[in-house]
Write a protein that holds these residues in place. Structure first.
Motif, PDB file in Angstrom:
ATOM      1  N   VAL A   1       2.995   2.152   3.594  1.00 33.58           N
ATOM      2  CA  VAL A   1       2.129   2.076   4.777  1.00 33.58           C
ATOM      3  C   VAL A   1       2.778   1.279   5.901  1.00 33.58           C
ATOM      4  CG1 VAL A   1      -0.066   1.182   5.645  1.00 33.58           C
ATOM      5  CG2 VAL A   1      -0.002   2.403   3.481  1.00 33.58           C
ATOM      6  N   LYS A   2       3.394   0.166   5.580  1.00 33.34           N
ATOM      7  CA  LYS A   2       3.964  -0.682   6.630  1.00 33.34           C
ATOM      8  C   LYS A   2       5.124  -0.003   7.362  1.00 33.34           C
ATOM      9  CE  LYS A   2       7.145  -3.232   3.681  1.00 33.34           C
ATOM     10  NZ  LYS A   2       7.540  -4.504   3.144  1.00 33.34           N
ATOM     11  N   MET A   3       5.653   1.090   6.795  1.00 38.45           N
ATOM     12  CA  MET A   3       6.758   1.803   7.444  1.00 38.45           C
ATOM     13  C   MET A   3       6.298   3.071   8.169  1.00 38.45           C
ATOM     14  SD  MET A   3       9.685   1.246   4.537  1.00 38.45           S
ATOM     15  CE  MET A   3      10.929   2.138   5.457  1.00 38.45           C
ATOM     16  N   LEU A   4       5.006   3.383   8.082  1.00 39.04           N
ATOM     17  CA  LEU A   4       4.486   4.539   8.815  1.00 39.04           C
ATOM     18  C   LEU A   4       4.515   4.226  10.296  1.00 39.04           C
ATOM     19  CD1 LEU A   4       1.342   5.832   6.903  1.00 39.04           C
ATOM     20  CD2 LEU A   4       3.528   6.993   7.203  1.00 39.04           C
ATOM     21  N   ASP A   5       5.154   5.086  11.049  1.00 41.99           N
ATOM     22  CA  ASP A   5       5.208   4.894  12.499  1.00 41.99           C
ATOM     23  C   ASP A   5       5.252   6.258  13.160  1.00 41.99           C
ATOM     24  OD1 ASP A   5       7.839   5.815  12.185  1.00 41.99           O
ATOM     25  OD2 ASP A   5       8.738   3.844  12.492  1.00 41.99           O
TER      26      ASP A   5
ATOM     27  N   ARG B   1      -7.755   6.819   1.837  1.00 38.45           N
ATOM     28  CA  ARG B   1      -8.398   7.521   2.949  1.00 38.45           C
ATOM     29  C   ARG B   1      -7.373   8.424   3.611  1.00 38.45           C
ATOM     30  NH1 ARG B   1      -6.540   5.772   7.690  1.00 38.45           N
ATOM     31  NH2 ARG B   1      -5.554   3.724   7.765  1.00 38.45           N
ATOM     32  N   GLU B   2      -7.875   9.431   4.303  1.00 40.70           N
ATOM     33  CA  GLU B   2      -6.980  10.313   5.040  1.00 40.70           C
ATOM     34  C   GLU B   2      -6.606   9.634   6.345  1.00 40.70           C
ATOM     35  OE1 GLU B   2      -7.415  14.434   7.384  1.00 40.70           O
ATOM     36  OE2 GLU B   2      -7.887  14.572   5.242  1.00 40.70           O
ATOM     37  N   ALA B   3      -5.298   9.532   6.607  1.00 39.70           N
ATOM     38  CA  ALA B   3      -4.809   8.908   7.842  1.00 39.70           C
ATOM     39  C   ALA B   3      -4.430   9.942   8.882  1.00 39.70           C
ATOM     40  CB  ALA B   3      -3.614   8.014   7.536  1.00 39.70           C
ATOM     41  N   SER B   4      -3.899  11.081   8.437  1.00 45.74           N
ATOM     42  CA  SER B   4      -3.462  12.139   9.345  1.00 45.74           C
ATOM     43  C   SER B   4      -3.560  13.471   8.630  1.00 45.74           C
ATOM     44  CB  SER B   4      -2.008  11.944   9.772  1.00 45.74           C
ATOM     45  OG  SER B   4      -1.822  10.744  10.470  1.00 45.74           O
TER      46      SER B   4
ATOM     47  N   SER C   1       0.831  -1.193   0.000  1.00 45.67           N
ATOM     48  CA  SER C   1       0.000   0.000   0.000  1.00 45.67           C
ATOM     49  C   SER C   1       0.867   1.245   0.000  1.00 45.67           C
ATOM     50  CB  SER C   1      -0.917  -0.003   1.207  1.00 45.67           C
ATOM     51  OG  SER C   1      -1.860  -1.036   1.094  1.00 45.67           O
ATOM     52  N   ARG C   2       0.380   2.254  -0.700  1.00 44.79           N
ATOM     53  CA  ARG C   2       1.140   3.494  -0.874  1.00 44.79           C
ATOM     54  C   ARG C   2       0.560   4.604   0.001  1.00 44.79           C
ATOM     55  NH1 ARG C   2       0.364   4.006  -7.154  1.00 44.79           N
ATOM     56  NH2 ARG C   2      -1.730   3.483  -6.455  1.00 44.79           N
ATOM     57  N   THR C   3       1.330   5.677   0.119  1.00 42.46           N
ATOM     58  CA  THR C   3       0.886   6.870   0.824  1.00 42.46           C
ATOM     59  C   THR C   3       1.208   8.087  -0.026  1.00 42.46           C
ATOM     60  OG1 THR C   3       2.967   7.172   2.027  1.00 42.46           O
ATOM     61  CG2 THR C   3       1.274   5.811   3.093  1.00 42.46           C
ATOM     62  N   ALA C   4       0.535   9.186   0.282  1.00 43.66           N
ATOM     63  CA  ALA C   4       0.758  10.451  -0.421  1.00 43.66           C
ATOM     64  C   ALA C   4       0.528  11.599   0.541  1.00 43.66           C
ATOM     65  CB  ALA C   4      -0.196  10.564  -1.604  1.00 43.66           C
ATOM     66  N   LEU C   5       1.215  12.700   0.294  1.00 41.94           N
ATOM     67  CA  LEU C   5       1.004  13.939   1.034  1.00 41.94           C
ATOM     68  C   LEU C   5       0.398  14.949   0.071  1.00 41.94           C
ATOM     69  CD1 LEU C   5       4.419  13.994   2.890  1.00 41.94           C
ATOM     70  CD2 LEU C   5       2.181  13.591   3.943  1.00 41.94           C
ATOM     71  N   ILE C   6      -0.746  15.538   0.461  1.00 43.79           N
ATOM     72  CA  ILE C   6      -1.451  16.441  -0.443  1.00 43.79           C
ATOM     73  C   ILE C   6      -1.947  17.692   0.280  1.00 43.79           C
ATOM     74  CG2 ILE C   6      -2.250  14.509  -1.882  1.00 43.79           C
ATOM     75  CD1 ILE C   6      -5.114  15.120  -0.648  1.00 43.79           C
TER      76      ILE C   6
ATOM     77  N   ALA D   1      -2.457  16.811   4.189  1.00 42.45           N
ATOM     78  CA  ALA D   1      -3.109  15.537   4.521  1.00 42.45           C
ATOM     79  C   ALA D   1      -2.220  14.380   4.089  1.00 42.45           C
ATOM     80  CB  ALA D   1      -4.466  15.436   3.835  1.00 42.45           C
ATOM     81  N   LEU D   2      -2.149  13.376   4.944  1.00 42.22           N
ATOM     82  CA  LEU D   2      -1.464  12.123   4.624  1.00 42.22           C
ATOM     83  C   LEU D   2      -2.542  11.134   4.209  1.00 42.22           C
ATOM     84  CD1 LEU D   2       0.951  10.118   4.620  1.00 42.22           C
ATOM     85  CD2 LEU D   2       0.468   9.740   7.050  1.00 42.22           C
ATOM     86  N   LEU D   3      -2.509  10.727   2.945  1.00 44.39           N
ATOM     87  CA  LEU D   3      -3.455   9.745   2.432  1.00 44.39           C
ATOM     88  C   LEU D   3      -2.798   8.378   2.411  1.00 44.39           C
ATOM     89  CD1 LEU D   3      -5.081  11.550  -0.648  1.00 44.39           C
ATOM     90  CD2 LEU D   3      -5.756  11.632   1.763  1.00 44.39           C
ATOM     91  N   VAL D   4      -3.605   7.361   2.696  1.00 50.19           N
ATOM     92  CA  VAL D   4      -3.129   5.984   2.729  1.00 50.19           C
ATOM     93  C   VAL D   4      -4.007   5.151   1.802  1.00 50.19           C
ATOM     94  CG1 VAL D   4      -2.871   3.954   4.203  1.00 50.19           C
ATOM     95  CG2 VAL D   4      -2.266   6.208   5.079  1.00 50.19           C
ATOM     96  N   GLU D   5      -3.352   4.354   0.966  1.00 46.52           N
ATOM     97  CA  GLU D   5      -4.061   3.456   0.073  1.00 46.52           C
ATOM     98  C   GLU D   5      -4.387   2.173   0.831  1.00 46.52           C
ATOM     99  OE1 GLU D   5      -3.439   1.832  -4.455  1.00 46.52           O
ATOM    100  OE2 GLU D   5      -1.702   1.847  -3.115  1.00 46.52           O
ATOM    101  N   GLY D   6      -5.629   1.786   0.773  1.00 49.10           N
ATOM    102  CA  GLY D   6      -6.063   0.595   1.485  1.00 49.10           C
ATOM    103  C   GLY D   6      -6.405  -0.529   0.529  1.00 49.10           C
ATOM    104  N   PRO D   7      -7.167  -1.495   1.037  1.00 49.92           N
ATOM    105  CA  PRO D   7      -7.569  -2.631   0.215  1.00 49.92           C
ATOM    106  C   PRO D   7      -8.314  -2.172  -1.040  1.00 49.92           C
ATOM    107  CG  PRO D   7      -8.162  -2.977   2.514  1.00 49.92           C
ATOM    108  CD  PRO D   7      -7.683  -1.563   2.396  1.00 49.92           C
ATOM    109  N   HIS D   8      -8.086  -2.872  -2.103  1.00 55.25           N
ATOM    110  CA  HIS D   8      -8.766  -2.620  -3.379  1.00 55.25           C
ATOM    111  C   HIS D   8      -8.461  -1.244  -3.955  1.00 55.25           C
ATOM    112  CE1 HIS D   8     -10.811  -6.281  -2.305  1.00 55.25           C
ATOM    113  NE2 HIS D   8     -11.268  -5.711  -1.210  1.00 55.25           N
TER     114      HIS D   8
END
Length: 169
Positions: free
Chosen positions: A44-48, A161-164, A2-7, A150-157
């Motif tokens: 995503v797995k490295m977000l901490d 969604r916005e994570a932070s 899963s990927r992340t983005a800052l927007i 906003a930090l967006l996180v790619e989820g299943p399928h």
């Protein structure tokens, strides 16, 4: 993975929302109209907590700003986008994040420079996108305030969604 983005969320109109819903692939997966600060970002797995604290510290030193999307632009004949009147504040945000996280260059290092833009469409033919350009162009400028990243996180399928949310000072 899963990927992340800052927007920065873009100012929105009903017309822009409708055009993105029809012509922008990411809109179909929950991504709002936006200007990208950094993509792809940390997997995503490295977000901490260390990553989020570093982001909060980075953005805390940046000021919020008003901006306007004032014109259209193109990447080839495939991507129609809106350009901010002043790209400088977006470039400064991207530069600040890449200094804090140098392993993650904009767009994975595929392009020499990051061009601040809000995608209108990237999944239609040139003629359809030209029609969309005329429609959205009649609504410009679209103005807003960049008050947070906003930090967006790619989820299943592939849904996003916005994570932070990281406020600008």
């Amino acid at each position: 993975m899963s990927r992340t983005a800052l927007i920065i969320e873009a100012p929105i109109s009903a017309t822009l929302a409708a055009l993105r819903g029809k012509f922008a692939v990411d809109a179909r997966f929950g991504v709002p109209p936006h200007l990208t600060i950094l993509f792809p970002f940390v997997p995503v797995k490295m977000l901490d907590e260390v990553v989020t604290e570093n982001l909060a510290r980075t953005f805390r030193g940046m000021r919020q700003f008003d901006f306007s999307l004032t014109s259209t632009g193109w990447f080839g004949q495939e991507v129609l986008w809106l350009a901010p009147e002043s790209p400088t504040p977006f470039i400064e945000l991207t530069s600040a994040v890449t200094r804090a996280f140098p392993v993650y260059p904009p767009y994975g290092g595929l392009h020499d420079a990051s061009v601040p833009h809000a995608t209108v469409g990237d999944s239609a033919g040139y003629e359809e996108l030209q029609d969309a350009e005329r429609v959205v162009g009649a609504e410009l400028p679209l103005s807003g305030t960049a008050s947070a990243v906003a930090l967006l996180v790619e989820g299943p399928h592939g849904r996003w969604r916005e994570a932070s949310r990281f406020p600008l000072s």
